[in-house]
Design an enzyme around this catalytic site. Structure first.
Site, PDB file in Angstrom:
ATOM      1  N   HIS A 264      11.753   4.653   1.548  1.00  0.00           N
ATOM      2  CA  HIS A 264      11.768   5.508   0.363  1.00  0.00           C
ATOM      3  C   HIS A 264      12.354   4.723  -0.799  1.00  0.00           C
ATOM      4  O   HIS A 264      13.249   3.911  -0.616  1.00  0.00           O
ATOM      5  CB  HIS A 264      12.628   6.758   0.617  1.00  0.00           C
ATOM      6  CG  HIS A 264      12.321   7.877  -0.317  1.00  0.00           C
ATOM      7  ND1 HIS A 264      12.928   7.985  -1.549  1.00  0.00           N
ATOM      8  CD2 HIS A 264      11.449   8.903  -0.219  1.00  0.00           C
ATOM      9  CE1 HIS A 264      12.441   9.052  -2.164  1.00  0.00           C
ATOM     10  NE2 HIS A 264      11.537   9.622  -1.388  1.00  0.00           N
ATOM     11  N   ASP A 319       8.161  12.536   5.952  1.00  0.00           N
ATOM     12  CA  ASP A 319       6.852  12.581   6.600  1.00  0.00           C
ATOM     13  C   ASP A 319       6.825  12.062   8.033  1.00  0.00           C
ATOM     14  O   ASP A 319       5.789  12.157   8.695  1.00  0.00           O
ATOM     15  CB  ASP A 319       5.824  11.812   5.757  1.00  0.00           C
ATOM     16  CG  ASP A 319       5.562  12.531   4.446  1.00  0.00           C
ATOM     17  OD1 ASP A 319       5.566  13.767   4.461  1.00  0.00           O
ATOM     18  OD2 ASP A 319       5.378  11.853   3.418  1.00  0.00           O
TER      19      ASP A 319
HETATM   20  C1  LIG Z   1       7.784   5.051   0.150  1.00  0.00           C
HETATM   21  C2  LIG Z   1       7.356   3.656  -0.311  1.00  0.00           C
HETATM   22  C3  LIG Z   1       6.026   3.795  -1.075  1.00  0.00           C
HETATM   23  C4  LIG Z   1       8.418   3.098  -1.255  1.00  0.00           C
HETATM   24  O1  LIG Z   1       7.895   1.969  -1.854  1.00  0.00           O
HETATM   25  P1  LIG Z   1       8.765   0.900  -2.659  1.00  0.00           P
HETATM   26  O2  LIG Z   1      10.067   1.466  -3.065  1.00  0.00           O
HETATM   27  O3  LIG Z   1       7.874   0.364  -3.737  1.00  0.00           O
HETATM   28  O4  LIG Z   1       9.075  -0.222  -1.591  1.00  0.00           O
HETATM   29  P2  LIG Z   1       8.107  -1.391  -1.187  1.00  0.00           P
HETATM   30  O5  LIG Z   1       6.787  -0.868  -0.762  1.00  0.00           O
HETATM   31  O6  LIG Z   1       8.106  -2.435  -2.266  1.00  0.00           O
HETATM   32  O7  LIG Z   1       8.851  -1.951   0.082  1.00  0.00           O
HETATM   33  C5  LIG Z   1       9.998  -2.823   0.018  1.00  0.00           C
HETATM   34  C6  LIG Z   1      10.001  -3.659   1.285  1.00  0.00           C
HETATM   35  O8  LIG Z   1      10.180  -2.798   2.428  1.00  0.00           O
HETATM   36  C7  LIG Z   1       9.056  -2.861   3.304  1.00  0.00           C
HETATM   37  N1  LIG Z   1       8.686  -1.510   3.689  1.00  0.00           N
HETATM   38  C8  LIG Z   1       8.727  -0.418   2.896  1.00  0.00           C
HETATM   39  N2  LIG Z   1       8.284   0.666   3.553  1.00  0.00           N
HETATM   40  C9  LIG Z   1       7.960   0.238   4.782  1.00  0.00           C
HETATM   41  C10 LIG Z   1       7.435   0.878   5.911  1.00  0.00           C
HETATM   42  N3  LIG Z   1       7.142   2.182   5.863  1.00  0.00           N
HETATM   43  N4  LIG Z   1       7.197   0.177   7.017  1.00  0.00           N
HETATM   44  C11 LIG Z   1       7.474  -1.143   7.041  1.00  0.00           C
HETATM   45  N5  LIG Z   1       7.986  -1.829   5.992  1.00  0.00           N
HETATM   46  C12 LIG Z   1       8.222  -1.151   4.888  1.00  0.00           C
HETATM   47  C13 LIG Z   1       7.936  -3.462   2.451  1.00  0.00           C
HETATM   48  O9  LIG Z   1       6.964  -4.110   3.241  1.00  0.00           O
HETATM   49  C14 LIG Z   1       8.681  -4.391   1.551  1.00  0.00           C
HETATM   50  O10 LIG Z   1       8.966  -5.548   2.278  1.00  0.00           O
HETATM   51  P3  LIG Z   1       8.932  -7.018   1.583  1.00  0.00           P
HETATM   52  O11 LIG Z   1      10.044  -6.968   0.583  1.00  0.00           O
HETATM   53  O12 LIG Z   1       9.170  -7.944   2.715  1.00  0.00           O
HETATM   54  O13 LIG Z   1       7.583  -7.146   0.938  1.00  0.00           O
HETATM   55  C15 LIG Z   1       7.196   2.714   0.894  1.00  0.00           C
HETATM   56  O14 LIG Z   1       8.390   2.685   1.636  1.00  0.00           O
HETATM   57  C16 LIG Z   1       6.035   3.106   1.797  1.00  0.00           C
HETATM   58  O15 LIG Z   1       4.877   2.757   1.505  1.00  0.00           O
HETATM   59  N6  LIG Z   1       6.316   3.885   2.901  1.00  0.00           N
HETATM   60  C17 LIG Z   1       5.268   4.363   3.754  1.00  0.00           C
HETATM   61  C18 LIG Z   1       4.545   5.540   3.090  1.00  0.00           C
HETATM   62  C19 LIG Z   1       5.370   6.802   3.083  1.00  0.00           C
HETATM   63  O16 LIG Z   1       5.985   7.180   4.064  1.00  0.00           O
HETATM   64  N7  LIG Z   1       5.358   7.504   1.933  1.00  0.00           N
HETATM   65  C20 LIG Z   1       6.020   8.794   1.781  1.00  0.00           C
HETATM   66  C21 LIG Z   1       7.216   8.673   0.905  1.00  0.00           C
HETATM   67  S1  LIG Z   1       8.132  10.193   0.907  1.00  0.00           S
END
Ligand SMILES: CC(C)(COP(=O)(O)OP(=O)(O)OC[C@H]1O[C@@H](n2cnc3c(N)ncnc32)[C@H](O)[C@@H]1OP(=O)(O)O)[C@@H](O)C(=O)NCCC(=O)NCCS
Length: 384
Positions: A264, A319
């Site tokens: 998150h 989720d």
């Molecule tokens: C929620 C979310 C979009 C937040 O995105 P964000 O703050 O932009 O964070 P990032 O996507 O840049 O992730 C940061 C790092 O953590 C890792 N990471 C983040 N969420 C992850 C996950 N669900 N599983 C594995 N790795 C994850 C990323 O790969 C990234 O790694 P890196 O720095 O080595 O590239 C992201 O965590 C995600 O896509 N989660 C899965 C979808 C989800 O559950 N969404 C509902 C949110 S309530």
């Protein structure tokens, strides 16, 4: 005079987009409050979605009479015209329920298009939409399942109506209670989440409430936002066997797969909503059932992914477990996000009202231009 250019923050991380008094997400403490009241308290047995809608709008816990007023608004305003009903049924048959919901919501908009002269009606229009979007989800579910339209009963609650229309069965009091809690949990999540921010951007153009909600539904449909609840359940179904879960999750993480329901932007501890959902899971998931296996897989995902990613501040979000609870209520997977949309319509509409009340200046951020400088046009004949 020199203008200071603020530094670029991808994803607007850490950039405030509004002053808001509606809900507060405290990422380090793992706390979510609506108008100062914790979601743990607001999801206790006996609290209804209608009561929380009143709280979100009014800013105070409602009296019995006020809840009754809101209940009546949501009850009386959910009806559609026969023409609207027919369009929703048709659109529900041809596309994903989220896109059907988006189209159906936009279709509810008036014939004219300028909300400013009507801004005094912002709460009334918001309540009407909250009432209708829940009903739309039910209609789309019936159309998609090939069941005839069987609309709201007189006296049926918002949660009861949605659950009956979604499942095709009369829900038990326990299931209605859990549905209320799920709707409450998803009703708001600060102004900065992607769909509420979208709602605020569209509000700032003085658009009609239906346009605001339709745009926000589009934002919510993506797998990085609302769509993750479907994604997580589908992943557990794909893994299938709880005994294979650990190995499979290790492999997915090795492949840099983003686990739906994990991580998150704001929470760097376990999402407080996921803890509430786990208490609901304990009430509705029958031991030994297929869903109990999926829930066991979810717990393994939590264990393995937390061990690998917890030190980077990545933990389960709302989720990871919500899909198992929705499934235990008998709700089809592709309706998890539309339900989220129906409940979040409350948050979007309260944010719309708050934004109008605080000046509603149009959103017009800037960019950092990285393209070509001005150059001479070359006529086609000379381009070679
Ligand atoms: C929620 C979310 C979009 C937040 O995105 P964000 O703050 O932009 O964070 P990032 O996507 O840049 O992730 C940061 C790092 O953590 C890792 N990471 C983040 N969420 C992850 C996950 N669900 N599983 C594995 N790795 C994850 C990323 O790969 C990234 O790694 P890196 O720095 O080595 O590239 C992201 O965590 C995600 O896509 N989660 C899965 C979808 C989800 O559950 N969404 C509902 C949110 S309530």
């Amino acid at each position: 005079m020199t203008l200071q250019t603020p530094s670029f923050s991808p994803g607007l991380e850490g950039v405030p987009i509004a002053e808001s008094a509606v809900s507060l997400v405290e990422g380090e403490a793992g706390r979510l409050t609506y108008r100062g009241y914790s979601i743990e308290d607001l999801t206790q047995p006996g609290v209804s979605f209608e009561e929380v809608v009143a709280l979100l709008y009014d800013g105070e816990l409602p009296s019995v009479a006020r809840v009754e007023e809101i209940r009546k608004e949501l009850h009386d305003n959910r009806v559609l015209t026969p023409e609207q009903l027919e369009v929703v049924i048709q659109v529900g048959k041809i596309t994903h329920p989220m896109f059907a919901l988006q189209a159906a919501t936009a279709m509810l908009a008036p014939r004219d298009n300028d909300f400013e002269p009507k801004v005094q009606t912002v709460q009334e229009r918001g309540l009407r939409l909250i009432a209708k979007v829940g009903h739309l989800v039910g209609i789309i579910a019936q159309a998609r399942a090939g069941r005839p339209y069987d609309g709201p009963f007189i006296g049926e609650s918002f949660a009861g109506m949605m659950l009956r229309m979604l499942t095709g069965k009369e829900p038990s009091p326990l299931h209605v209670r859990v549905m209320n809690a799920l709707l409450i949990l998803q009703a708001d999540h600060s102004a900065g989440n992607a769909s509420t921010f979208t709602a605020r951007v569209v509000t700032s153009t003085k658009a009609e409430p239906e346009a605001v909600v339709a745009a926000a539904i589009g934002a919510l449909s993506g797998p990085a936002h609302g769509g993750a609840n479907e994604g997580s359940l589908r992943l557990f179904q794909q893994i299938g066997d709880p005994k294979k879960a650990e190995q499979e999750i290790q492999r997915l993480l090795d492949d840099k797969f983003k686990i739906p329901g994990f991580g998150h932007r704001v929470y760097h501890v376990k999402d407080p909503r996921s803890k509430v959902i786990q208490t609901l899971a304990a009430e509705v998931i029958e031991p030994g059932s297929e869903i109990a296996d999926l829930y066991e897989i979810a717990l393994t995902v939590e264990k393995v992914a937390t061990a690998r990613l917890g030190d980077r501040g990545l933990y389960p979000n709302v989720d990871l477990f919500s899909g198992c609870v929705f499934a235990a209520l008998g709700i089809p997977t592709d309706f998890f996000t539309p339900i989220f949309a129906a409940s979040r319509t409350a948050g979007w509409m309260v944010n719309m009202k708050e934004q109008w009340e605080s000046g509603n200046r149009i959103f017009r951020p800037s960019q950092i231009y990285v393209g070509e400088q001005a150059r001479d046009f070359i006529p086609m004949a000379k381009r070679g």
